[in-house]
Design an enzyme around this catalytic site. Structure first.
Site, PDB file in Angstrom:
ATOM      1  N   ASP A 249       6.260   6.098  -6.558  1.00 49.04           N
ATOM      2  CA  ASP A 249       5.798   6.412  -5.201  1.00 49.04           C
ATOM      3  C   ASP A 249       5.686   5.169  -4.339  1.00 49.04           C
ATOM      4  OD1 ASP A 249       3.383   5.587  -6.324  1.00 49.04           O
ATOM      5  OD2 ASP A 249       2.916   7.660  -6.884  1.00 49.04           O
ATOM      6  N   LYS A 271       5.002   9.722  -0.291  1.00 54.20           N
ATOM      7  CA  LYS A 271       5.015  10.359   1.029  1.00 54.20           C
ATOM      8  C   LYS A 271       6.359  10.141   1.718  1.00 54.20           C
ATOM      9  CE  LYS A 271       0.198  10.597   2.063  1.00 54.20           C
ATOM     10  NZ  LYS A 271      -0.956   9.884   2.527  1.00 54.20           N
ATOM     11  N   GLY A 302       1.317   2.672  -8.748  1.00 49.83           N
ATOM     12  CA  GLY A 302       0.742   1.403  -8.308  1.00 49.83           C
ATOM     13  C   GLY A 302      -0.568   1.136  -9.040  1.00 49.83           C
ATOM     14  N   ASP A 304      -3.389   0.728 -11.562  1.00 52.28           N
ATOM     15  CA  ASP A 304      -3.636   1.349 -12.855  1.00 52.28           C
ATOM     16  C   ASP A 304      -3.600   2.874 -12.679  1.00 52.28           C
ATOM     17  OD1 ASP A 304      -5.162   0.726 -15.687  1.00 52.28           O
ATOM     18  OD2 ASP A 304      -5.671   2.666 -14.819  1.00 52.28           O
ATOM     19  N   ALA A 333      -5.765  -2.582  -8.106  1.00 52.52           N
ATOM     20  CA  ALA A 333      -5.780  -3.343  -6.854  1.00 52.52           C
ATOM     21  C   ALA A 333      -7.035  -4.209  -6.743  1.00 52.52           C
ATOM     22  CB  ALA A 333      -5.694  -2.386  -5.668  1.00 52.52           C
ATOM     23  N   MET A 384      -8.455   2.662  -0.196  1.00 51.04           N
ATOM     24  CA  MET A 384      -8.106   3.628   0.861  1.00 51.04           C
ATOM     25  C   MET A 384      -9.192   3.680   1.941  1.00 51.04           C
ATOM     26  SD  MET A 384      -6.711   6.590  -1.703  1.00 51.04           S
ATOM     27  CE  MET A 384      -7.823   6.261  -3.053  1.00 51.04           C
TER      28      MET A 384
HETATM   29  N1  SAH Z   1      -4.033   3.287  -8.865  1.00 48.22           N
HETATM   30  C1  SAH Z   1      -4.109   2.289  -7.859  1.00 48.22           C
HETATM   31  C2  SAH Z   1      -4.847   2.763  -6.629  1.00 48.22           C
HETATM   32  C3  SAH Z   1      -4.168   3.891  -5.911  1.00 48.22           C
HETATM   33  S1  SAH Z   1      -5.029   4.370  -4.456  1.00 48.22           S
HETATM   34  C4  SAH Z   1      -4.763   1.020  -8.408  1.00 48.22           C
HETATM   35  O1  SAH Z   1      -5.287   1.046  -9.526  1.00 48.22           O
HETATM   36  O2  SAH Z   1      -4.718   0.010  -7.724  1.00 48.22           O
HETATM   37  C5  SAH Z   1      -4.187   3.448  -3.245  1.00 48.22           C
HETATM   38  C6  SAH Z   1      -5.079   2.374  -2.666  1.00 48.22           C
HETATM   39  O3  SAH Z   1      -5.102   1.253  -3.535  1.00 48.22           O
HETATM   40  C7  SAH Z   1      -4.587   1.819  -1.359  1.00 48.22           C
HETATM   41  O4  SAH Z   1      -4.957   2.633  -0.284  1.00 48.22           O
HETATM   42  C8  SAH Z   1      -5.305   0.492  -1.325  1.00 48.22           C
HETATM   43  O5  SAH Z   1      -6.649   0.651  -0.958  1.00 48.22           O
HETATM   44  C9  SAH Z   1      -5.280   0.083  -2.763  1.00 48.22           C
HETATM   45  N2  SAH Z   1      -4.166  -0.845  -3.044  1.00 48.22           N
HETATM   46  C10 SAH Z   1      -3.183  -0.667  -3.932  1.00 48.22           C
HETATM   47  N3  SAH Z   1      -2.357  -1.732  -3.949  1.00 48.22           N
HETATM   48  C11 SAH Z   1      -2.852  -2.616  -3.058  1.00 48.22           C
HETATM   49  C12 SAH Z   1      -2.441  -3.898  -2.610  1.00 48.22           C
HETATM   50  N4  SAH Z   1      -1.352  -4.514  -3.104  1.00 48.22           N
HETATM   51  N5  SAH Z   1      -3.171  -4.513  -1.656  1.00 48.22           N
HETATM   52  C13 SAH Z   1      -4.267  -3.926  -1.160  1.00 48.22           C
HETATM   53  N6  SAH Z   1      -4.688  -2.716  -1.533  1.00 48.22           N
HETATM   54  C14 SAH Z   1      -3.995  -2.059  -2.475  1.00 48.22           C
END
Ligand code: SAH
Length: 463
Positions: A249, A271, A302, A304, A333, A384
Site C-alpha cells: 500500500d 488508496k 509500512g 510494523d 514509525a 495519523m
Molecule cells: N503500521 C505502521 C503505521 C500505519 S498507520 C507503523 O507501524 O508505522 C499510518 C501512520 O503511520 C501515518 O499516518 C503516520 O502517522 C505514521 N507513519 C508511517 N510512516 C511514517 C513516516 N515515514 N514518517 C512519519 N510518519 C509515518
C-alpha cells in the site's frame, strides 16, 4: 590463485599456539570449535584465555624454545615479539609443518580466512591476507543473507539423502527436488524455527503422500519499516526476494518495493487517487485466494504490521482458511521517526513511559482518552494525527498539559525527504500551517522533544 583453499580436520589433532594474549585467544576459540588439542607456550596467559580455556588446553609456562615445534599438525604464532614469531615461522617451515603468524602473511605457510559458520555449512573468505577488512565486510554481507538455521537445514538434508535416493533413483529428479526444498516453504519452516513441521513436510514430500504436493502457498505479512530500506530486517528481505506476488500500500516506498523479487507480480491495494482504498475484506480474501493458487504471497505493510496496521485482521481469515502464514515485524514509525529525528522516546529524566495512539478522526472528533494522555512524565506519539492536530493540542491543554510542552512533527521520517518541526503545544499547529506538509507525518509530544536540538544526527541529502 594465490592460495589453495582447503578445510582441515583438526579433531583431536595436536596444535601449537605460541603466545597467550588476546590475539592468541581469538585463534584458540576457533580451533577449539574444531575440537583441536591445543598446547599454548607462553610465560603468561591473559585473564580471558585462562578463564575461557584454562581447563581445555595444555599450558606450557615458559618462553618458546626451538625444539618446541615437533609433533604438531599446525602451528600458530601470536606473540608480540617479532623475533619470536619469525623464528617459529622459520623452524616450522623447515620442518614442513603448516604455520600461521597472525597478521603477517609473509611469515605464513597458511592463512586463516574470514568465515561464516552455519555448521555443517562453512563459508570461507580470503583476500590472500592482504585486505582483511574487505574480507570482513563480505563476511558481514553473507552473514546478513544466510539465515541462522541454515546449518539445521543442511544437516537434515544430509540425513534424508538416502531416503530420497530410494524414492527417486534419477539424479536429475533429486537435484530438482532439493532445489525446490531449499527455495520453498520447507526451508522457510526451518528458518522460522519450526523444525519439526519442516521435517514432516520434507518427509511427506519424499513419500509423495497425498498431501505432498498440495498446492497451498504461504502468506508472509511483512513490516517494511517507516521508509528507509536499510531498516528492513534480514528476514523481511529474504522473503521479499522469494515472492511470487506482492500486495502493498501507499506507505511502502518504491525503493523498498524494488527489493522484491524482480519477477514478482505487484498489486497495489492502497488508496487510489480518488482516495478510495481497496476494502479491507477484499484484501483479506485476495491473500487467501492467491495462496490457494500455490503462490508465495508477500503482504508488505509500512512500519510494523501489528501497530495500527490491521495485521491482525488480515491474518484472521488466513488462519480460518488454513493458509500457512508468517509475520515479520518491522520498525514502527514511532521508533524510526523518533530515532532519525534525535528524540529518545523515553529518558530517565523526562519520560518513564511512552504511549502510541492514533489521532484518526472518528465522527468528526478526535476520540482519545485525554486524562490518560495528559499524564506527566510520559511521551505521547500520535499516528495519523495531522488533521486532528489543532484539536489534539487544545484537548491536552484543557486536561492540564503545560502550554509550553514541547511537540514535534516528523514528516516522511527516515527518508531523504524527512523534515522535523518542533514547537510548543499552544501555538504549534498555527506555526506549521504554511509549511505545505505532506503525509505521512508523526507527532511526538513530551519533554523528550527538547533533546532534539542536541541529538539530531540524520541529515537528509540537500538539507
Ligand atoms: N503500521 C505502521 C503505521 C500505519 S498507520 C507503523 O507501524 O508505522 C499510518 C501512520 O503511520 C501515518 O499516518 C503516520 O502517522 C505514521 N507513519 C508511517 N510512516 C511514517 C513516516 N515515514 N514518517 C512519519 N510518519 C509515518
Amino acid at each position: 590463485m594465490q592460495n589453495y583453499p582447503i578445510f582441515v580436520d583438526l579433531n583431536q589433532q595436536r596444535c601449537l599456539m605460541v603466545g597467550g594474549g588476546p590475539v592468541a585467544l581469538r585463534k584458540i576459540r576457533l580451533m577449539r570449535l574444531a575440537e583441536a588439542d591445543i598446547t599454548v607456550i607462553a610465560p603468561e596467559l591473559c585473564d580471558d584465555l585462562r578463564t575461557e580455556f584454562g581447563d581445555s588446553i595444555t599450558h606450557v609456562q615458559r618462553e618458546f624454545a626451538d625444539d618446541d615445534i615437533h609433533g604438531y599438525r599446525l602451528i600458530t604464532a601470536a606473540t608480540n615479539v617479532p623475533a619470536v614469531n619469525k623464528r617459529v615461522s622459520e623452524l616450522a617451515q623447515a620442518a614442513n609443518i603448516p604455520v600461521n603468524v597472525v597478521d603477517q602473511p609473509e611469515l605464513c605457510s597458511f592463512i586463516t580466512p574470514s568465515i561464516v559458520d552455519r555448521s555443517p555449512v562453512l563459508i570461507a573468505i580470503s583476500t590472500g591476507g592482504g585486505a582483511p577488512v574487505l574480507a570482513r565486510m563480505l563476511r558481514a554481507k553473507l552473514e546478513a543473507f544466510i539465515p541462522a538455521s541454515y546449518g539445521d537445514l543442511a544437516a537434515t538434508m544430509s540425513r534424508y539423502r538416502d531416503a530420497l535416493k530410494n524414492a527417486m533413483p534419477d539424479e536429475r529428479d533429486r537435484r530438482m527436488f532439493w532445489e525446490k526444498i531449499v527455495q520453498g516453504p520447507v526451508a522457510e519452516l526451518f528458518f522460522s524455527g519450526r523444525k519439526q513441521e519442516a521435517e514432516q513436510a520434507l518427509q511427506s514430500r519424499i513419500d509423495r503422500s497425498p498431501t505432498a504436493d498440495n498446492a497451498v502457498g504461504e502468506v508472509w505479512l511483512i513490516g517494511a519499516g517507516p521508509g528507509d530500506p536499510d531498516l528492513l530486517t534480514f528476514r523481511a528481505l529474504r522473503l521479499m526476494q522469494q515472492a511470487d506476488v506482492v500486495l502493498y500500500d501507499r506507505l511502502v516506498s518504491d525503493d523498498i518495493l524494488n527489493l522484491c523479487r524482480r519477477d514478482a507480480d505487484r498489486i497495489y491495494v492502497g488508496k487510489r487517487r480518488a482516495d478510495h482504498a481497496v476494502p479491507q475484506g477484499e484484501i483479506n480474501q485476495r491473500l487467501v485466494d492467491l495462496a490457494k493458487e500455490g503462490k508465495s504471497v508477500v503482504r508488505l505493510k509500512g512500519g510494523d504490521p501489528f501497530i495500527f496496521g490491521r495485521g491482525g485482521e488480515e491474518i484472521e481469515l488466513l488462519a480460518q482458511s488454513g493458509v500457512p502464514f508468517q509475520i515479520v515485524p518491522g520498525i514502527t514509525a514511532a521508533s524510526g521517526c523518533a530515532t532519525y529525528a534525535g528524540i529518545p522516546l523515553t529518558h530517565r529524566d523526562y519520560a518513564q513511559s511512552c504511549m502510541f495512539v492514533t489521532g484518526h478522526l472518528k465522527d468528526g472528533s478526535v476520540d482519545l482518552n485525554w486524562p490518560l494522555l495528559a499524564t506527566p512524565n510520559q511521551t505521547v506519539v500520535i499516528y495519523m494525527g495531522l488533521v486532528g492536530l489543532p484539536s489534539i493540542c487544545k484537548n491536552l491543554i484543557a486536561h492540564g498539559v503545560m502550554e509550553t510542552m514541547p511537540i514535534a512533527l516528523i514528516e516522511q521520517g527516515t527518508t531523504q525527504r524527512q523534515r522535523v518541526f518542533t514547537g510548543q503545544l499552544c501555538d504549534f499547529s498555527e506555526s506549521i500551517k504554511d509549511q505545505s506538509i505532506k503525509a505521512p507525518t508523526l507527532i511526538i509530544i513530551g519533554e523528550v522533544v527538547s533533546l532534539q536540538q542536541n541529538l539530531a544526527w540524520f541529515k537528509p541529502q540537500g538539507q
